[in-house]
Motif scaffolding. Structure first.
Motif, PDB file in Angstrom:
ATOM      1  N   LEU A 147       0.841  -1.189   0.000  1.00  0.00           N
ATOM      2  CA  LEU A 147       0.000   0.000   0.000  1.00  0.00           C
ATOM      3  C   LEU A 147       0.879   1.242   0.000  1.00  0.00           C
ATOM      4  O   LEU A 147       1.842   1.327   0.763  1.00  0.00           O
ATOM      5  CB  LEU A 147      -0.874   0.039   1.256  1.00  0.00           C
ATOM      6  CG  LEU A 147      -2.153  -0.780   1.291  1.00  0.00           C
ATOM      7  CD1 LEU A 147      -2.787  -0.670   2.674  1.00  0.00           C
ATOM      8  CD2 LEU A 147      -3.139  -0.318   0.231  1.00  0.00           C
ATOM      9  N   MET A 148       0.552   2.195  -0.873  1.00  0.00           N
ATOM     10  CA  MET A 148       1.229   3.483  -0.876  1.00  0.00           C
ATOM     11  C   MET A 148       0.305   4.515  -0.222  1.00  0.00           C
ATOM     12  O   MET A 148      -0.854   4.668  -0.608  1.00  0.00           O
ATOM     13  CB  MET A 148       1.553   3.922  -2.303  1.00  0.00           C
ATOM     14  CG  MET A 148       2.563   3.036  -2.999  1.00  0.00           C
ATOM     15  SD  MET A 148       4.160   2.976  -2.158  1.00  0.00           S
ATOM     16  CE  MET A 148       4.627   4.720  -2.169  1.00  0.00           C
ATOM     17  N   TYR A 149       0.836   5.197   0.802  1.00  0.00           N
ATOM     18  CA  TYR A 149       0.089   6.256   1.488  1.00  0.00           C
ATOM     19  C   TYR A 149       0.551   7.619   0.979  1.00  0.00           C
ATOM     20  O   TYR A 149       1.747   7.866   0.849  1.00  0.00           O
ATOM     21  CB  TYR A 149       0.310   6.172   3.003  1.00  0.00           C
ATOM     22  CG  TYR A 149      -0.590   5.184   3.686  1.00  0.00           C
ATOM     23  CD1 TYR A 149      -1.842   5.561   4.186  1.00  0.00           C
ATOM     24  CD2 TYR A 149      -0.205   3.855   3.836  1.00  0.00           C
ATOM     25  CE1 TYR A 149      -2.670   4.654   4.816  1.00  0.00           C
ATOM     26  CE2 TYR A 149      -1.033   2.937   4.470  1.00  0.00           C
ATOM     27  CZ  TYR A 149      -2.266   3.344   4.957  1.00  0.00           C
ATOM     28  OH  TYR A 149      -3.080   2.432   5.573  1.00  0.00           O
ATOM     29  N   TRP A 150      -0.434   8.482   0.735  1.00  0.00           N
ATOM     30  CA  TRP A 150      -0.181   9.841   0.284  1.00  0.00           C
ATOM     31  C   TRP A 150      -0.843  10.816   1.244  1.00  0.00           C
ATOM     32  O   TRP A 150      -1.851  10.501   1.869  1.00  0.00           O
ATOM     33  CB  TRP A 150      -0.741  10.053  -1.126  1.00  0.00           C
ATOM     34  CG  TRP A 150      -0.017   9.304  -2.208  1.00  0.00           C
ATOM     35  CD1 TRP A 150       0.092   7.947  -2.358  1.00  0.00           C
ATOM     36  CD2 TRP A 150       0.688   9.874  -3.300  1.00  0.00           C
ATOM     37  NE1 TRP A 150       0.826   7.640  -3.472  1.00  0.00           N
ATOM     38  CE2 TRP A 150       1.207   8.809  -4.073  1.00  0.00           C
ATOM     39  CE3 TRP A 150       0.939  11.187  -3.712  1.00  0.00           C
ATOM     40  CZ2 TRP A 150       1.956   9.017  -5.224  1.00  0.00           C
ATOM     41  CZ3 TRP A 150       1.683  11.400  -4.871  1.00  0.00           C
ATOM     42  CH2 TRP A 150       2.189  10.316  -5.611  1.00  0.00           C
ATOM     43  N   GLU A 151      -0.269  12.023   1.315  1.00  0.00           N
ATOM     44  CA  GLU A 151      -0.728  13.041   2.266  1.00  0.00           C
ATOM     45  C   GLU A 151      -0.982  14.359   1.545  1.00  0.00           C
ATOM     46  O   GLU A 151      -0.208  14.763   0.666  1.00  0.00           O
ATOM     47  CB  GLU A 151       0.335  13.245   3.344  1.00  0.00           C
ATOM     48  CG  GLU A 151       0.064  14.390   4.310  1.00  0.00           C
ATOM     49  CD  GLU A 151       1.272  14.647   5.206  1.00  0.00           C
ATOM     50  OE1 GLU A 151       1.500  13.836   6.113  1.00  0.00           O
ATOM     51  OE2 GLU A 151       2.001  15.639   4.944  1.00  0.00           O
ATOM     52  N   LEU A 152      -2.056  15.028   1.947  1.00  0.00           N
ATOM     53  CA  LEU A 152      -2.380  16.352   1.414  1.00  0.00           C
ATOM     54  C   LEU A 152      -2.350  17.366   2.551  1.00  0.00           C
ATOM     55  O   LEU A 152      -3.006  17.183   3.582  1.00  0.00           O
ATOM     56  CB  LEU A 152      -3.778  16.350   0.786  1.00  0.00           C
ATOM     57  CG  LEU A 152      -4.241  17.676   0.169  1.00  0.00           C
ATOM     58  CD1 LEU A 152      -3.491  17.937  -1.138  1.00  0.00           C
ATOM     59  CD2 LEU A 152      -5.745  17.679  -0.064  1.00  0.00           C
ATOM     60  N   ASN A 153      -1.553  18.419   2.383  1.00  0.00           N
ATOM     61  CA  ASN A 153      -1.592  19.554   3.299  1.00  0.00           C
ATOM     62  C   ASN A 153      -2.745  20.448   2.844  1.00  0.00           C
ATOM     63  O   ASN A 153      -2.663  21.102   1.803  1.00  0.00           O
ATOM     64  CB  ASN A 153      -0.265  20.320   3.266  1.00  0.00           C
ATOM     65  CG  ASN A 153      -0.206  21.432   4.286  1.00  0.00           C
ATOM     66  OD1 ASN A 153      -1.148  22.195   4.446  1.00  0.00           O
ATOM     67  ND2 ASN A 153       0.917  21.524   4.982  1.00  0.00           N
ATOM     68  N   VAL A 154      -3.816  20.449   3.611  1.00  0.00           N
ATOM     69  CA  VAL A 154      -5.065  21.061   3.178  1.00  0.00           C
ATOM     70  C   VAL A 154      -4.909  22.543   2.862  1.00  0.00           C
ATOM     71  O   VAL A 154      -5.431  23.045   1.853  1.00  0.00           O
ATOM     72  CB  VAL A 154      -6.158  20.835   4.250  1.00  0.00           C
ATOM     73  CG1 VAL A 154      -7.412  21.639   3.922  1.00  0.00           C
ATOM     74  CG2 VAL A 154      -6.478  19.355   4.369  1.00  0.00           C
ATOM     75  N   LYS A 155      -4.178  23.270   3.696  1.00  0.00           N
ATOM     76  CA  LYS A 155      -4.068  24.715   3.523  1.00  0.00           C
ATOM     77  C   LYS A 155      -3.170  25.098   2.353  1.00  0.00           C
ATOM     78  O   LYS A 155      -3.329  26.185   1.777  1.00  0.00           O
ATOM     79  CB  LYS A 155      -3.548  25.354   4.807  1.00  0.00           C
ATOM     80  CG  LYS A 155      -4.516  25.243   5.971  1.00  0.00           C
ATOM     81  CD  LYS A 155      -3.940  25.870   7.230  1.00  0.00           C
ATOM     82  CE  LYS A 155      -4.899  25.730   8.407  1.00  0.00           C
ATOM     83  NZ  LYS A 155      -4.344  26.314   9.652  1.00  0.00           N
ATOM     84  N   GLU A 156      -2.218  24.227   2.015  1.00  0.00           N
ATOM     85  CA  GLU A 156      -1.271  24.571   0.962  1.00  0.00           C
ATOM     86  C   GLU A 156      -1.603  23.940  -0.388  1.00  0.00           C
ATOM     87  O   GLU A 156      -0.930  24.214  -1.379  1.00  0.00           O
ATOM     88  CB  GLU A 156       0.137  24.133   1.389  1.00  0.00           C
ATOM     89  CG  GLU A 156       0.648  24.844   2.640  1.00  0.00           C
ATOM     90  CD  GLU A 156       2.016  24.361   3.071  1.00  0.00           C
ATOM     91  OE1 GLU A 156       2.580  23.490   2.371  1.00  0.00           O
ATOM     92  OE2 GLU A 156       2.527  24.845   4.098  1.00  0.00           O
ATOM     93  N   ALA A 157      -2.628  23.098  -0.433  1.00  0.00           N
ATOM     94  CA  ALA A 157      -2.950  22.363  -1.663  1.00  0.00           C
ATOM     95  C   ALA A 157      -3.527  23.287  -2.723  1.00  0.00           C
ATOM     96  O   ALA A 157      -4.197  24.276  -2.408  1.00  0.00           O
ATOM     97  CB  ALA A 157      -3.936  21.249  -1.353  1.00  0.00           C
ATOM     98  N   PRO A 158      -3.267  22.983  -3.987  1.00  0.00           N
ATOM     99  CA  PRO A 158      -3.886  23.762  -5.064  1.00  0.00           C
ATOM    100  C   PRO A 158      -5.393  23.528  -5.082  1.00  0.00           C
ATOM    101  O   PRO A 158      -5.873  22.473  -4.679  1.00  0.00           O
ATOM    102  CB  PRO A 158      -3.225  23.202  -6.324  1.00  0.00           C
ATOM    103  CG  PRO A 158      -2.794  21.817  -5.945  1.00  0.00           C
ATOM    104  CD  PRO A 158      -2.409  21.897  -4.500  1.00  0.00           C
ATOM    105  N   THR A 159      -6.138  24.534  -5.516  1.00  0.00           N
ATOM    106  CA  THR A 159      -7.593  24.413  -5.587  1.00  0.00           C
ATOM    107  C   THR A 159      -8.021  24.159  -7.027  1.00  0.00           C
ATOM    108  O   THR A 159      -7.247  24.369  -7.970  1.00  0.00           O
ATOM    109  CB  THR A 159      -8.272  25.683  -5.064  1.00  0.00           C
ATOM    110  OG1 THR A 159      -7.870  26.790  -5.879  1.00  0.00           O
ATOM    111  CG2 THR A 159      -7.867  25.946  -3.619  1.00  0.00           C
ATOM    112  N   ALA A 160      -9.254  23.710  -7.176  1.00  0.00           N
ATOM    113  CA  ALA A 160      -9.810  23.465  -8.512  1.00  0.00           C
ATOM    114  C   ALA A 160     -11.228  24.008  -8.548  1.00  0.00           C
ATOM    115  O   ALA A 160     -12.037  23.709  -7.665  1.00  0.00           O
ATOM    116  CB  ALA A 160      -9.801  21.975  -8.828  1.00  0.00           C
ATOM    117  N   SER A 161     -11.539  24.826  -9.544  1.00  0.00           N
ATOM    118  CA  SER A 161     -12.883  25.378  -9.700  1.00  0.00           C
ATOM    119  C   SER A 161     -13.787  24.344 -10.362  1.00  0.00           C
ATOM    120  O   SER A 161     -13.484  23.844 -11.449  1.00  0.00           O
ATOM    121  CB  SER A 161     -12.836  26.656 -10.552  1.00  0.00           C
ATOM    122  OG  SER A 161     -12.048  27.641  -9.916  1.00  0.00           O
ATOM    123  N   VAL A 162     -14.879  24.023  -9.690  1.00  0.00           N
ATOM    124  CA  VAL A 162     -15.800  23.007 -10.201  1.00  0.00           C
ATOM    125  C   VAL A 162     -16.734  23.645 -11.224  1.00  0.00           C
ATOM    126  O   VAL A 162     -17.377  24.666 -10.943  1.00  0.00           O
ATOM    127  CB  VAL A 162     -16.618  22.399  -9.041  1.00  0.00           C
ATOM    128  CG1 VAL A 162     -17.567  21.327  -9.573  1.00  0.00           C
ATOM    129  CG2 VAL A 162     -15.683  21.802  -7.984  1.00  0.00           C
TER     130      VAL A 162
END
Length: 266
Positions: free
Chosen positions: A90-105
């Motif tokens: 299993l590969m675990y990945w992490e997202l830093n919520v405040k620094e992550a890029p955003t995407a317009s839906v």
């Protein structure tokens, strides 16, 4: 093995009632976390501890998960009367919520947050249909074990997905386009030393894969996490699932851990 388990030492051997019922023999689970050195001075001492636990188990299958860097451990477990079957990473990945890029839906795409979907609800039915479609043919650690019925393995994954979607501790996210619900994700809170979520399940209908919609599903999770003061979001998949890991990288996730699974069969 969830993210929280990976942070600890050696967990207790725990019976898995659902898997025991599914396969028709006793199944137990145990995990070795990255903090195992807090309790054991060497890999040999850790191995001796696990030997003692395994010798006291009558289960037909013990599922062991451990950090991938413990590469020498499987060979050390061969002397206690069980077949040791490597069952993937299993590969675990992490997202830093405040620094992550955003995407317009886009305007024709709807994302909704739902809590513990009710049995018999239209949302649960839609989610289960797309999961059946999205994960058809997906191989997980059970697929490595030739002594397990592949049909039972596939059905078990769907049962797990349904229990995840209806669980009281989980929250779900659905993404829809004009054709209906085309993707879903579920998250649970984890103790990671800071406010964190773990995405347990995320999938898209095959007819909408490769269209960029998965990114908006991840964005729905990220924006909800930001709103709720969550610092990190974790997610994992089998190492061979390269396509989805590329999507995670584009969304700002970074790889943080690798965990091996072993099937210890009588």
């Amino acid at each position: 093995m969830g993210w929280a388990d990976l942070q600890g030492s050696v967990g207790a051997l725990a019976a898995s009632g659902s898997e025991s019922e599914r396969f028709g023999f006793e199944v137990e689970r145990i995990s070795v976390g990255r903090g195992w050195r807090e309790d054991f001075v060497s890999l040999e001492e850790l191995s001796a501890h696990l030997d003692g636990i395994l010798q006291g188990s009558s289960a037909g299958l013990v599922i062991l998960r451990m950090p991938s860097e413990l590469q020498a451990l499987p060979a050390m477990l061969l002397g206690q009367g069980r077949q040791v079957i490597p069952a993937g990473t299993l590969m675990y990945w992490e997202l830093n919520v405040k620094e992550a890029p955003t995407a317009s839906v886009p305007g024709d795409i709807e994302t909704r947050e739902v809590r513990s979907l009710a049995y018999g609800s239209a949302d649960l039915a839609s989610a289960m249909l797309l999961i059946t479609d999205s994960f058809a043919g997906y191989t997980n650690h059970y697929s490595a074990n030739p002594r397990l019925d592949p049909g039972v393995v596939a059905q078990g994954y769907l049962q797990w997905a349904e229990s995840t979607l209806t669980g009281q501790s989980s929250r779900g996210f659905l993404i829809s386009d004009p054709s209906g619900v085309v993707g879903c994700a579920t998250v649970v809170s984890v103790d990671a030393g800071e406010s964190a979520w773990e995405i347990e399940l995320a999938g898209m209908s095959t007819h909408r894969q490769g269209k960029g919609l998965y990114r908006y599903l991840l964005e729905a999770v990220r924006s909800a996490a930001l709103r709720d003061g969550i610092d990190k979001v974790f997610i994992s998949t089998q190492s061979h699932n390269i396509r989805v890991q590329r999507a995670w990288a584009r969304a700002g996730f970074v790889p943080v851990a690798a965990v091996d699974t072993l099937h210890l069969m009588r």
